[in-house]
Design a protein around this motif. Structure first.
Motif, PDB file in Angstrom:
ATOM      1  N   THR A 173       0.859  -1.191   0.000  1.00 22.28           N
ATOM      2  CA  THR A 173       0.000   0.000   0.000  1.00 22.28           C
ATOM      3  C   THR A 173       0.890   1.235   0.000  1.00 22.28           C
ATOM      4  O   THR A 173       1.354   1.685   1.043  1.00 22.28           O
ATOM      5  N   ASP A 200      -7.018   1.628  -4.674  1.00 20.90           N
ATOM      6  CA  ASP A 200      -7.747   2.045  -3.481  1.00 20.90           C
ATOM      7  C   ASP A 200      -7.047   1.438  -2.269  1.00 20.90           C
ATOM      8  O   ASP A 200      -6.973   0.213  -2.130  1.00 20.90           O
ATOM      9  N   HIS A 258      -9.045  -0.974  -0.217  1.00 24.24           N
ATOM     10  CA  HIS A 258      -9.260  -2.189  -1.001  1.00 24.24           C
ATOM     11  C   HIS A 258      -8.036  -3.108  -0.908  1.00 24.24           C
ATOM     12  O   HIS A 258      -8.154  -4.312  -0.625  1.00 24.24           O
ATOM     13  N   ARG A 276     -12.222  -9.795  -6.606  1.00 26.57           N
ATOM     14  CA  ARG A 276     -12.382  -8.359  -6.799  1.00 26.57           C
ATOM     15  C   ARG A 276     -13.304  -8.145  -7.989  1.00 26.57           C
ATOM     16  O   ARG A 276     -13.106  -8.741  -9.045  1.00 26.57           O
ATOM     17  N   VAL A 299     -14.601  -5.053 -10.384  1.00 24.80           N
ATOM     18  CA  VAL A 299     -14.288  -3.660 -10.686  1.00 24.80           C
ATOM     19  C   VAL A 299     -15.017  -3.255 -11.957  1.00 24.80           C
ATOM     20  O   VAL A 299     -14.864  -3.905 -13.004  1.00 24.80           O
ATOM     21  N   LEU A 305     -16.875  -0.881  -7.020  1.00 21.72           N
ATOM     22  CA  LEU A 305     -15.827  -1.792  -6.581  1.00 21.72           C
ATOM     23  C   LEU A 305     -16.424  -2.698  -5.517  1.00 21.72           C
ATOM     24  O   LEU A 305     -17.087  -2.233  -4.594  1.00 21.72           O
ATOM     25  N   LEU A 327     -16.014  -6.740  -3.243  1.00 27.11           N
ATOM     26  CA  LEU A 327     -15.241  -7.920  -2.866  1.00 27.11           C
ATOM     27  C   LEU A 327     -16.196  -9.049  -2.516  1.00 27.11           C
ATOM     28  O   LEU A 327     -17.248  -8.823  -1.903  1.00 27.11           O
TER      29      LEU A 327
END
Length: 328
Positions: A7, A93, A96, A110, A112, A120, A122
């Motif tokens: 990240t 994201d 995310h 995922r 999208v 978005l 999950l």
């Protein structure tokens, strides 16, 4: 294995191989994360990856949120693979990616949207929603592109948990080298030794430590299909673990460090203790790819990791509809 789950503090674009046709460098579901200065992971290198990085950084500069691109590798990029790669680009994201990182050991889908509102979602491996609304998708198709009832294009991307489970007994020099070799591979490692001080302070994210005086119990109760490696500081303990593993009701892969002489001694002793001869024949000892004779821990680790990769490809070979990509 999943460097793309980093990240980054700065804005970044996630690039996913959404669909493949013919010979391509990487499979559908391969990903890389790109920011203005760095990238994590790879979609196969070469001109395709160079062009993808350029597009990702142009999106960061322009603020474009999402894009799908089709790349004929031969005509447009001059790569000899000759197939077609469809790439999905999306602004990463952070929440995310964090949710996916927290679910490293469980299959996650995922979803999208690449048209209309930036949706978005999950789902877990069974398709049960975890966050956000998404369209119906084919869980048997692995990563793929689809259209919803309104005609919008979506990426359904399977972030699969590692299938291979390794139980490694021994935290000496060779055990530590093997842990380092397995750090970037698609597996989960349980590293076992009674000497707690032998384990390093910093461990790869796919490694769990078990400091225990009863390693045989861990071997006995390990999940079916576990890949066992035994290389402790004690031949007596190696033998007890070998007996425990080879008497399990499942035909698990088992590698034992040692020489041909050690193998012969163990075979004789284990036969006397009631181990089935067919299971002994399947015991991999000496462990490691044949033909690599170096004794340095790092050399042994490479040989063992290569042998495990071959065993995993046999054990987890995809079905007829999910052929592995050709390497180019």
């Amino acid at each position: 294995m999943d460097d793309w789950l980093q990240t980054a503090a700065r804005p970044a674009v996630l690039v996913t191989v959404a669909r493949v046709e013919g010979s391509v460098p990487r499979e559908a579901g391969a990903r890389m994360l790109v920011d203005a200065a760095r990238q994590w992971d790879t979609i196969g290198g070469g001109h395709l990856e160079l062009r993808a990085v350029e597009i990702a950084r142009a999106m960061l500069a322009s603020g474009e949120a999402r894009r799908l691109e089709r790349f004929p590798l031969g005509p447009s990029l001059g790569q000899c693979c000759g197939g077609v790669a469809h790439l999905a680009f999306e602004h990463a994201d952070g929440a995310h990616l964090a949710a996916l990182a927290a679910r490293r050991h469980a299959d996650t889908w995922r979803l999208v949207a690449f048209d209309g509102a930036p949706d978005l979602a999950l789902c877990d491996g069974d398709g049960k929603p975890l966050a956000g609304p998404g369209p119906a998708f084919d869980r048997a198709a692995a990563t793929h592109l689809l259209r919803d009832a309104e005609g919008r294009r979506w990426l359904a991307d399977l972030v699969a948990a590692p299938r291979a489970r390794v139980m490694l007994f021994g935290a000496g020099h060779v055990g530590a080298a093997i842990v380092r070799a397995l750090a970037g591979l698609p597996c989960r490692v349980t590293w076992v030794d009674e000497r707690d001080a032998m384990f390093p302070a910093n461990l790869p994210h796919n490694v769990t430590v078990e400091a225990t005086d009863a390693p045989e119990a861990l071997a006995q109760h390990a999940a079916p299909g576990t890949f066992f490696l035994v290389m402790t500081h004690s031949h007596a303990l190696d033998q007890r673990l070998a007996e425990t593993i080879l008497k399990r009701p499942t035909d698990d892969w088992f590698g034992l460090i040692g020489s041909d002489t050690k193998r012969k001694q163990f075979e004789r002793r284990l036969l006397e203790r009631g181990v089935d001869g067919a299971r002994l024949d399947a015991m991999v000892c000496p462990v490691g790819v044949p033909g690599i004779d170096g004794k340095q821990p790092a050399v042994i680790a490479v040989a063992v990791a290569a042998q495990l990769l071959m065993a995993w490809e046999r054990a987890f070979a995809p079905g007829p509809g999910h052929a592995l990509p050709e390497r180019s």
